[in-house]
Structure formats: structure tokens, C-alpha cells
Design a protein around this motif. Structure first.
Motif: not given
Length: 625
Positions: A258-263
Motif C-alpha cells: 500500500d505504501s509503494i502504491k501511494a508513492t
């Protein structure tokens, strides 16, 4: 009656009026809150949920000397009143756009009220990229809705909007270093009740960028409680550099999907196009490799901290819709350790004292003399080729230690058998032996001679690089300083470069040391201004055509999912404008817009670092030097 209750008494009336149609249970509940003196925080929470922008703003803004000036709004004054963002849109040449367009830009002089519930997106021509285009259209609608403050419901009156997408190459859906990212936008009134926005793009990627720009032309008017679109717009735009990236190291610390997608979402918002995934290192091996399951089984921090094939494919597709390639890196022959314990293919793993053999613990390098090693490499490369579907591949090559290799009697014997000495020049021959065999395995795994990337190192020294690495095969990523003579030396020999000079683009700098005391090795902290002013063209001089672009790097010894957003943003947005537009001006000319892109990222859910008080955003001209 207590002082607090007395002060709140005038507020209770509108609260009860708001809920006068509620059932008796609700009224009794509110009464109970009153009696227990909890009403104050509850009341504020209810107001934050229920308030709308029906009451006129007490402020208005006017553009004076390229700055939006804040003054009190007199409700009796019938003159046209601009909200803050409406003023910012027209007060400078590029309004609220980030990154600034590189071609002719005309933002017109008019704003039209629109109904964001009546936006129709049409494809003029289909093709292999049609599904991506439809997903990008849905993303556009979502971005538009994010311009609305939370808890506010804008008026649904206003003109309908038709967005026509004209793709000149609708069958192109693959990344490449020469892909066409250009686009052209025209926004104009079609009738008394409709606005037409036409976007023409050289490919899906150009159209996607055009939609991103169009979403920035729609603002919320908190004076009239309406959504507005800039009308009579004409924008021609394309990037200066084809490679515009962010590196994330997920081996020192694990990052959630999820944090990679947000990036990637934030990268798309500012038109960065490469997510460089430094996925393994000596500290952990979180990559699932089907033919070598033991690597992740004993190399990951835990079974929950492994990137599966399905998860990676999800990230790759997520990036494609947003115009962001996901570039894998397998760093070798150094920076390996955890996961390789049972293979017998490493040397000096966890050697002590570690500072003799590597730059940070744990040490570890691959043993180039073992033929079985190259079977492992081929399996890892095939795994990456199958899930990343990339047009370029990063082979690492960072910080190889001669002393580490020289600690192995097996490696010493191999070198002597090849009539090599045990000096620096001979260890370069060993490194080249490894790189040549690894290169062949990479080509076999990917099924093509794709461009390969290596970090600057002793192997890439400009005095001898052409003895080892062909400039047609390799791209060199520079991590040393922008003033390093190696940069000019490599350019003069015709090598293509990606700039990640640590003095401006290492975003892990400026925090406390994690080995020893004091601050970490590349301190001080690098502010967005230095990122913005780091010009690849100025660094390259006459050879700027060999610069493919640049990349911000977040090495993760001291970062993880919880700190990711504020480590990267909004500094990576500063890099984005530099690489998209290579502006002639310095950071101070972009500061007004920089404050806005930070606000935009926050509205998207990105926990971007604050760079100035909000007062500066609302009072332009008072916080600048």
C-alpha cells in the motif's frame, strides 16, 4: 452556569436546529452529553462533518504584482471576488500547474462553474491501450473530487464537461526510453451548458500526463461553493528528460505494498515516470523466487515481509496505469548476504570487524569463481523478467570490496590460476569476469538485449570503463557528487548517465547516525530548494544530450512505511519539475507553486512534509527572500 457552558450557549441553538427533525433518542443523547460536559469536543466534531460552504468567505484575493493579496471580503461589494486558488491560477504564467509545461501555455482569463458529477470521458480511437486509458480516465475523475475540502458538498449546478482523448498511437502500451510523452490540451466552451476539453497525445503516456494537467485546471471555489474549470486554455507540453525517477530501497527496511502504491500515485501526480525498486540487499532478501524459494524463506525478515509474484504484478500494473515503469534492481556482486547462507556462494558474509570489508553491516559478496552462482543469477533474473515486464534492468554493481574477495583463499587461487595478481587491477578483471557472465544471463532471462544500468564505481572509472563496459549496452547511474570529474569523463567517452548525485538527491541524508554517533554520513538534510536547483544540464555542459534524466534515492536504513511519505514529499516534486522542464530559473521563482503542489499531495492522502506555515500560502510575498 459554568464559564465554558455560557460561552457555548449561542452554539447550541444552531446545533439543535440542525437536528430538530431527529428522533427523540438523538435529542436525549445530546442532552446527556450536555449534562456530562462532553459537548464541546462532540459539537466541534459534528460541525466539522456537517458544515458546508454556504456562508461566504470573509476573505478575498486579488492579483497584484504576480502575488495574490489577501483582503477582507465585504458582502455588500458586488465586484467579482476571487477565491485563493482561483487567484493563484491566473496570477502567474503557469498558475497552479506542476510541473510547469515546456511548450506554449495560455491559461486564458475565464473560469466556468462545472458539475463534477457530469464529466464524460470519450476515446476518439481505441487500440491496445484502451483499457489503460479508461482506467486513467477514472483516476482523473477521482483526482478532481480530491480538490473538494473534506466534509464539503459543492453545488451540483454548473456546466457539464466532455473530455475527448485523441491518441495518435493507440496500440502503444509499453515503456521505452524513447516513448512519446507529449500532449496538447485545449479547453473551451462548447455551448451555454457544456465545456469541451480535448487532449491529444503521442501515446497513452502523453494522454495520461494531459489528464493529470487537466485535473490541475479544476479548483474548488470556497466563496461560491462551486467547482471551477479554467476556460480558453491551450497547453503544449512534453518532458525534457525521458528518465525521471525515485529509488526505494526495500531491503534495509520492509515497505508495505500500500505504501509503494501511494508513492506511485504521488509520482504520477507530478509526472515522474520510473519507480526504481532496490528490492534486495545484504540485510534481507524479500523477493519470492519460484526456483530458489530458500532465498526469501531464510532471507526475509519474516514470512509476512516477502514480495510475492502476485504482489509485484499488482504494483507493476498499478504503475502502468499511472505512467510509472517499475524498474527492478538486483544489486550484485556486492550487497548480498541474508538468504544466501546455505548456498556456499558468498564470501565475507557477516565478517568482523565489518568496517574492514564493507561500508555497513552485514558485509557479503558473491563468489564469482563458482559456476553454480550464474545458475542462481539466471533464475533470479528470470523471476524478475516474468513479473516486472521492464524495458531496462538495473544490475547494481555498487561498492564492491577488493578486501572482501581477497579474504577468500578460493578466490585467490582462481586469480593466480588465471595468471592475475592480487592487486587492484586484477580484482577489476575478476569483477569484469563476473559482470560479463551476469550480463549474458540477464539477456537470456529477459529474452533481449535490453539496456543495463550500473552504479558508478571503480569498474566504471572513466579512465578504463571502455575496456570493460560497452557504452551501447550500459547506462551509468551517478551517485557521487555533481562536481565529480567522473561525470565529465564518462560523458566525454559517450556514456549515457542518470544523475543521482548524493549531494542533492539522497533523501536519507540529515538524520542521526545509525552506526556510531552524530549524524549520518551524507548530512546535512537536503531541502527542496537544493533539489530543485540541481540541474543535469548545468552539470553536463556540452554533453547534456547524454543525460537521460535523474532520480531521487531513498536508502532505507532509517526509513520504513511509516516515514516514507515525508521523506520523499514534497522534495521529489521539486525533482519532478527540474527533470520535466529543466527551467532556466531557480527555486525562488517556483516557491508559490511549490506550496500548492504540497497541498495537493496532502489532499491525495500523501503525508507530505510541511515546508512553510499555511499563513505563507495564504499571504504571498511575505515569506520570501
Amino acid at each position: 452556569m459554568s464559564g465554558k457552558s455560557f460561552l457555548l450557549q449561542p452554539l447550541f441553538v444552531p446545533l439543535f436546529q440542525l437536528y430538530r427533525s431527529s428522533v427523540d433518542v438523538a435529542a436525549q443523547l445530546i442532552k446527556m452529553w450536555l449534562q456530562n460536559f462532553c459537548i464541546y469536543t462532540v459539537y466541534l466534531a459534528l460541525v466539522s462533518l456537517c458544515v458546508t460552504a454556504e456562508d461566504p468567505s470573509p476573505w478575498r484575493w486579488s492579483c497584484e504584482d504576480r502575488k495574490c493579496v489577501k483582503t477582507r471580503n465585504d458582502p455588500q461589494n458586488k465586484d467579482p471576488v476571487l477565491s485563493l486558488e482561483a487567484c493563484k491560477m491566473f496570477c502567474t504564467e503557469y498558475g497552479l500547474l506542476w510541473p510547469k509545461p515546456t511548450g506554449e501555455t495560455d491559461l486564458g482569463n475565464f473560469l466556468s462553474k462545472i458539475n463534477i458529477n457530469n464529466i464524460d470521458i470519450k476515446l476518439a480511437n481505441e487500440g491496445r491501450s484502451a483499457d489503460l486509458m479508461k482506467d486513467a480516465g477514472n483516476r482523473f475523475k477521482n483526482l478532481v473530487s480530491m480538490a473538494i475540502p473534506r466534509g464539503v458538498s459543492p453545488k451540483s449546478t454548473g456546466k457539464a464537461v466532455t473530455v475527448l482523448l485523441v491518441n495518435e498511437n493507440p496500440d502503444v502500451r509499453e515503456f521505452s526510453l524513447d516513448m512519446d510523452e507529449s500532449y496538447f490540451i485545449r479547453v473551451q466552451a462548447a455551448s451555454s451548458d457544456r465545456i469541451n476539453a480535448t487532449i491529444k497525445g503521442g501515446s497513452f503516456f502523453g494522454l495520461r500526463h494531459g489528464l493529470e494537467t487537466l485535473s490541475q485546471l479544476i479548483v474548488y471555489d470556497d466563496i461560491r461553493n462551486h467547482m471551477l474549470i479554467v476556460r480558453d486554455v491551450s497547453i503544449s507540453d512534453k518532458p525534457v528528460y525521458p528518465y525521471r525517477g525515485v529509488l526505494l530501497d526495500t531491503a534495509r527496511n520492509f515497505y508495505s505494498i500500500d505504501s509503494i502504491k501511494a508513492t506511485i500515485d504521488a509520482m504520477a501526480a507530478v509526472k515522474l515516470n520510473t519507480f526504481h525498486w532496490h528490492i534486495t540487499d545484504s540485510q534481507s532478501f524479500p523477493l519470492e523466487v519460484a526456483k530458489r524459494p530458500q532465498l526469501a524463506k531464510i532471507g526475509a525478515y519474516s514470512p509476512a515481509k516477502v514480495y510475492t509474484k502476485q504482489a509485484i504484478q499488482e504494483v507493476v500494473e498499478y504503475g502502468l496505469v499511472r505512467g510509472v515503469r517499475v524498474l527492478p534492481e538486483f544489486d550484485a556482486p556486492a550487497h548480498v548476504g541474508e538468504g544466501w547462507q546455505d548456498t556456499g556462494l558468498t564470501v565475507c558474509f557477516k565478517a568482523e570487524p565489518w568496517a574492514r570489508y564493507c561500508v555497513e553491516p552485514p558485509c557479503g559478496q558473491l563468489n564469482p569463481t563458482r559456476e553454480e552462482l550464474y545458475e542462481y543469477l539466471e533464475d533470479i533474473y528470470k523471476e524478475m523478467a516474468g513479473v516486472f515486464n521492464t524495458d531496462i534492468f538495473h544490475m547494481g554493481g555498487d561498492e564492491v570490496s577488493e578486501r572482501c574477495w581477497n579474504s577468500s583463499e578460493e578466490i585467490q587461487n582462481f586469480m593466480l590460476q588465471n595468471r592475475w595478481d592480487l592487486d587492484k587491477a586484477s580484482f577489476l578483471k575478476l569483477w569484469n569476469y563476473f559482470q560479463t557472465k551476469a550480463q549474458d544471463k540477464a539477456y537470456k532471462a529477459f529474452g533481449k538485449r535490453l539496456p543495463l544500468i550500473l552504479w558508478t564505481s571503480t569498474l566504471t572509472d572513466h579512465t578504463h570503463i571502455d575496456h570493460f563496459l560497452d557504452k551501447d549496452d550500459y547506462i551509468i547511474q551517478v551517485w557521487t557528487t555533481g562536481s565529480d570529474p567522473q561525470v565529465r569523463g564518462l560523458l566525454e567517452k559517450g556514456y549515457r548517465l542518470i544523475m543521482s548525485n548524493y549531494d542533492a538527491l539522497y533523501f536519507d541524508c540529515g538524520f542521526g547516525a545509525w552506526v556510531g554517533e552524530g549524524n549520518n554520513w551524507c548530512s546535512p538534510y537536503i531541502g527542496w530548494q537544493k533539489v530543485y536547483d540541481n540541474s543535469p544540464a548545468e552539470i553536463a555542459g556540452d554533453h547534456k544530450d547524454l543525460i537521460l534524466g535523474g532520480e531521487a534515492a531513498l536508502w532505507s536504513e532509517q526509513s520504513d512505511s511509516s516515514t516514507l511519505d515525508n521523506r520523499l514529499w514534497p522534495r521529489a516534486a521539486a525533482l519532478a519539475e527540474r527533470l520535466w522542464a529543466e527551467p532556466q530559473h531557480k527555486w525562488n521563482d517556483a516557491e508559490h507553486r511549490m506550496l500548492h503542489i504540497r497541498e495537493r499531495l496532502v489532499r491525495m492522502g500523501i503525508q507530505a512534509e510541511s515546508i512553510e506555515p499555511e499563513w505563507c500560502y495564504q499571504n504571498e510575498g511575505y515569506c520570501y527572500r
